[in-house]
Design an enzyme around this catalytic site. Structure first.
Site, mmCIF file in Angstrom:
data_model
loop_
_atom_site.group_PDB
_atom_site.id
_atom_site.type_symbol
_atom_site.label_atom_id
_atom_site.label_comp_id
_atom_site.label_asym_id
_atom_site.label_seq_id
_atom_site.Cartn_x
_atom_site.Cartn_y
_atom_site.Cartn_z
ATOM 1 N N ASP A 62 0.880 -1.170 0.000
ATOM 2 C CA ASP A 62 0.000 0.000 0.000
ATOM 3 C C ASP A 62 0.911 1.210 0.000
ATOM 4 O O ASP A 62 1.602 1.468 0.984
ATOM 5 C CB ASP A 62 -0.892 -0.013 1.247
ATOM 6 N N ASN A 89 3.309 2.307 -10.746
ATOM 7 C CA ASN A 89 2.059 2.452 -11.491
ATOM 8 C C ASN A 89 0.888 2.870 -10.606
ATOM 9 O O ASN A 89 -0.064 3.476 -11.085
ATOM 10 C CB ASN A 89 1.745 1.125 -12.199
ATOM 11 N N PHE A 94 -10.245 10.759 -9.110
ATOM 12 C CA PHE A 94 -11.684 10.932 -8.899
ATOM 13 C C PHE A 94 -12.359 11.031 -10.260
ATOM 14 O O PHE A 94 -11.776 11.535 -11.219
ATOM 15 C CB PHE A 94 -11.955 12.222 -8.107
ATOM 16 N N LYS A 95 -13.590 10.544 -10.351
ATOM 17 C CA LYS A 95 -14.353 10.662 -11.595
ATOM 18 C C LYS A 95 -14.690 12.138 -11.838
ATOM 19 O O LYS A 95 -14.802 12.931 -10.901
ATOM 20 C CB LYS A 95 -15.655 9.851 -11.513
ATOM 21 N N TYR A 193 -5.719 15.709 -10.232
ATOM 22 C CA TYR A 193 -5.012 14.605 -10.880
ATOM 23 C C TYR A 193 -3.861 15.164 -11.727
ATOM 24 O O TYR A 193 -2.730 14.664 -11.671
ATOM 25 C CB TYR A 193 -5.986 13.821 -11.759
#
Length: 276
Positions: A62, A89, A94-95, A193
């Site tokens: 994590d 990676n 968030f959408k 992002y």
């Protein structure tokens, strides 16, 4: 201690990470570790590869948890005496229509994508063996977000002398500015992002510079890359690339031949160095 070469991929139980592991299982001459936060999902992913006749190993990781990162570090040190390939990676987004307050999105996104990735590098880069390869998965969004920053911020992010401490201060400032509701006024773009991935790309440039200064003779190559717009939980079903296609550039960078001296410290997409 095993003399077998070893590769580690973070955030690899699904999506691009899983596709990178699959490709490395076919092409990398050693042990490939699929890591994931959730051991159950990680083991499932390894089992799925086994059904394809591919052999991957699992280790819990994590990247938001320093104990977890250090446990992996100690395991690699003990079993392999280091590391040959590291693909950072793991990341979150968030959408677009998520109603979570922007300041919260900023804090959560940077915690994982920038600070988590940096923690992994801090602990694992010293283990990378001569001729090792390090790939930090960034995004083209880092480029577009950079273009939306104020001129002073762009200059700092493009600087060839920016230090890791200065970058950390800037990333921290972005989160603080969102909490105060002044991020736009302070010259930041409206994408958490995007800013997190500016951080990853600039961090990669700094790390490559440090490797040149401190480990010049070790021929380690470290780059940031954009996998492209890939059909994953993160990017959604309309994206143009399959996960296997998204894995192509990260895998190409992870497997650069031992006589290669470039790319290094670059931002690469579709196997091509992009201007920063």
């Amino acid at each position: 201690m095993s003399s077998t070469p070893v590769a580690v991929v973070t955030g690899a139980n699904k999506g691009i990470g899983f596709a990178i592991v699959r490709a490395l299982c076919k092409q990398f001459p050693g042990d490939v570790y699929l890591t994931a936060r959730d051991p159950g999902r990680g083991q499932e992913a390894v089992a799925k590869l086994q059904q394809e006749g591919l052999q991957a190993c699992f280790h819990q990781l994590d990247i938001d948890d320093l104990q977890s990162i250090r446990a992996l570090r100690d395991f690699l040190k003990e079993k392999y005496g280091g590391l040959n390939v590291l693909v950072n990676n793991a990341g979150i987004a968030f959408k677009v229509h998520d109603t979570t307050p922007f300041a919260v999105q900023a804090e959560v996104t940077l915690k994982t994508n920038f600070f988590g990735t940096r923690d992994v590098c801090t602990e694992l880069l010293p283990l990378v063996k001569p001729y090792g390869r390090v790939v930090n998965v960034s995004s083209m969004v880092s480029s577009s977000a950079l273009g939306s920053c104020s001129q002073p911020l762009q200059q700092q992010f493009r600087s060839d002398t920016i230090t890791e401490e200065e970058l950390v201060q800037l990333m921290t400032k972005f989160v603080e500015d969102t909490k105060k509701g002044v991020h736009a006024k302070e010259g930041w773009p409206n994408t958490a992002y995007g800013v997190s991935k500016i951080g990853v790309t600039v961090l990669s440039r700094i790390q490559a510079r440090m490797l040149n200064e401190q480990r010049k003779g070790d021929h380690i190559l470290l780059n940031a890359c954009c996998p492209g717009w890939v059909r994953t939980d993160m990017a959604g079903p309309k994206a143009t690339k399959s996960p296997d296609e998204g894995a192509e550039t990260p895998v190409y960078l992870a497997l650069l031949p031992s006589d290669a001296d470039a790319p290094h410290g670059q931002f690469v997409s579709n196997k091509t160095v992009r201007p920063w």
